[in-house]
Design a protein around this motif. Structure first.
Motif, mmCIF file in Angstrom:
data_model
loop_
_atom_site.group_PDB
_atom_site.id
_atom_site.type_symbol
_atom_site.label_atom_id
_atom_site.label_comp_id
_atom_site.label_asym_id
_atom_site.label_seq_id
_atom_site.Cartn_x
_atom_site.Cartn_y
_atom_site.Cartn_z
ATOM 1 N N ALA A 183 0.831 -1.206 0.000
ATOM 2 C CA ALA A 183 0.000 0.000 0.000
ATOM 3 C C ALA A 183 0.864 1.254 0.000
ATOM 4 O O ALA A 183 0.526 2.249 -0.648
ATOM 5 N N ALA A 184 1.995 1.204 0.701
ATOM 6 C CA ALA A 184 2.886 2.368 0.728
ATOM 7 C C ALA A 184 3.442 2.660 -0.662
ATOM 8 O O ALA A 184 3.521 3.819 -1.080
ATOM 9 N N THR A 185 3.823 1.606 -1.396
ATOM 10 C CA THR A 185 4.324 1.791 -2.763
ATOM 11 C C THR A 185 3.224 2.342 -3.657
ATOM 12 O O THR A 185 3.471 3.242 -4.471
ATOM 13 N N ALA A 186 2.015 1.831 -3.518
ATOM 14 C CA ALA A 186 0.898 2.319 -4.325
ATOM 15 C C ALA A 186 0.656 3.803 -4.081
ATOM 16 O O ALA A 186 0.435 4.573 -5.029
ATOM 17 N N ARG A 187 0.709 4.213 -2.834
ATOM 18 C CA ARG A 187 0.487 5.634 -2.513
ATOM 19 C C ARG A 187 1.612 6.498 -3.079
ATOM 20 O O ARG A 187 1.361 7.591 -3.603
ATOM 21 N N ARG A 188 2.855 6.034 -2.981
ATOM 22 C CA ARG A 188 3.975 6.802 -3.539
ATOM 23 C C ARG A 188 3.831 6.937 -5.056
ATOM 24 O O ARG A 188 4.109 8.008 -5.620
ATOM 25 N N ASP A 189 3.389 5.866 -5.711
ATOM 26 C CA ASP A 189 3.200 5.935 -7.165
ATOM 27 C C ASP A 189 2.110 6.938 -7.518
ATOM 28 O O ASP A 189 2.264 7.724 -8.470
ATOM 29 N N LEU A 190 1.023 6.925 -6.788
ATOM 30 C CA LEU A 190 -0.055 7.887 -7.049
ATOM 31 C C LEU A 190 0.415 9.320 -6.804
ATOM 32 O O LEU A 190 0.087 10.231 -7.571
ATOM 33 N N ASP A 191 1.187 9.512 -5.746
ATOM 34 C CA ASP A 191 1.716 10.851 -5.459
ATOM 35 C C ASP A 191 2.651 11.312 -6.576
ATOM 36 O O ASP A 191 2.625 12.488 -6.980
ATOM 37 N N ALA A 192 3.487 10.384 -7.089
ATOM 38 C CA ALA A 192 4.410 10.743 -8.170
ATOM 39 C C ALA A 192 3.648 11.135 -9.429
ATOM 40 O O ALA A 192 3.989 12.117 -10.096
ATOM 41 N N LEU A 193 2.611 10.385 -9.765
ATOM 42 C CA LEU A 193 1.824 10.697 -10.959
ATOM 43 C C LEU A 193 1.036 11.991 -10.771
ATOM 44 O O LEU A 193 0.866 12.766 -11.711
ATOM 45 N N ALA A 194 0.578 12.237 -9.554
ATOM 46 C CA ALA A 194 -0.131 13.493 -9.282
ATOM 47 C C ALA A 194 0.802 14.691 -9.429
ATOM 48 O O ALA A 194 0.401 15.747 -9.942
ATOM 49 N N SER A 195 2.066 14.535 -9.006
ATOM 50 C CA SER A 195 3.028 15.637 -9.122
ATOM 51 C C SER A 195 3.330 15.960 -10.581
ATOM 52 O O SER A 195 3.748 17.071 -10.910
ATOM 53 N N GLN A 196 3.108 14.967 -11.476
ATOM 54 C CA GLN A 196 3.319 15.165 -12.910
ATOM 55 C C GLN A 196 2.026 15.577 -13.612
ATOM 56 O O GLN A 196 1.974 15.660 -14.833
ATOM 57 N N GLN A 197 0.966 15.828 -12.810
ATOM 58 C CA GLN A 197 -0.331 16.272 -13.328
ATOM 59 C C GLN A 197 -0.976 15.216 -14.240
ATOM 60 O O GLN A 197 -1.715 15.548 -15.160
ATOM 61 N N LEU A 198 -0.709 13.950 -13.954
ATOM 62 C CA LEU A 198 -1.293 12.870 -14.741
ATOM 63 C C LEU A 198 -2.559 12.303 -14.102
ATOM 64 O O LEU A 198 -3.268 11.527 -14.722
#
Length: 261
Positions: free
Chosen positions: A33-48
């Motif tokens: 779950a921690a990896t999933a949240r980090r991935d979502l945060d990374a994609l959000a920072s790229q406005q995806l």
């Protein structure tokens, strides 16, 4: 699965349903779950995507497309063609995109590539387009430099046509141009319904080191009003696996490379 592949997989999950939960990513990609949240945060920072409590939703856009774009945008064949087109584009390239549903799919795939969204002092990609819907889609990606040709908007396709488009295109060079068409035939070449679109698309192809037709197999063997050019201009065809062996052989016989997605 490396991180770039995992981020693409998350975007694929999001594209299927319009939203995704952390639990979905954990179950389908076999990550914590921690990896999933980090991935979502990374994609959000790229406005995806846009983060929500417990997951994410697709990035909203500030324009509306004609019905034919909504109906066809996520067709499996067009998505596979777009992914094959994206594979031809290295970071730092200058890409030409004309209008149409398949070209719009190419823009979507390019705009979702994690390697192109990484922050850098220089643009990770330059896209030159005469389609205002593609420009509106890519302007949300700050790492992509978007150049729009001039011209008069064609209401059916959202493409800019006319002599003002020529003024811009005649002064630039492209590494690769992706040309969406209404019909393609090994004898006649690529065709569209409107002569204004044909003129601009043909010029875009001439300004590119490599000009690629992107067309699903339903366009093969059909005819349309205005011709763009044959294999002397358009060296490559990307299509889906609906192309027959005879059709593929006919294109290859006139010198076109055929990529089946």
């Amino acid at each position: 699965m490396n991180r770039a592949e995992r981020l693409n997989a998350v975007l694929d999950l999001l594209a299927e349903a319009g939203q995704v939960e952390v639990d979905d990513i954990v179950a389908k990609l076999d990550v914590s779950a921690a990896t999933a949240r980090r991935d979502l945060d990374a994609l959000a920072s790229q406005q995806l995507l846009t983060r929500t409590r417990g997951g994410a939703i697709g990035q909203s856009v500030a324009y509306d497309l004609p019905l034919r774009y909504k109906r066809e945008q996520h067709a499996p064949q067009k998505l596979r063609i777009a992914q094959a087109a994206s594979a031809l584009v290295p970071r730092g390239a200058v890409v030409g995109l004309c209008g149409g549903t398949t070209s719009t799919a190419v823009a979507s795939v390019l705009g979702a590539r994690p390697d192109l969204m990484e922050p850098s002092p220089e643009p990770s990609l330059t896209v030159v387009t005469n389609a205002i819907n593609i420009a509106a889609q890519l302007v949300m990606r700050p790492q992509i430099k978007t150049v729009v040709t001039g011209g008069v908007v064609h209401a059916r396709s959202y493409e800019l046509v006319g002599p003002y488009s020529d003024v811009v295109l005649e002064r630039i060079t492209l590494d690769v141009a992706f040309i969406g068409v209404n019909a393609v035939d090994p004898a006649v070449g690529a065709m569209v319904h409107d002569e204004g679109e044909a003129s601009v698309n043909s010029l875009m192809a001439r300004r590119a080191t490599r000009a690629v037709v992107v067309a699903d197999s339903s366009k093969i063997g059909r005819k349309a009003f205005a011709a763009l050019g044959g294999p002397e201009l358009l060296s490559t065809l990307i299509t889906d696996d609906g192309i027959s062996a005879d059709q593929r052989a006919a294109f290859e016989a006139v010198g076109m490379e055929v990529i089946v997605a």
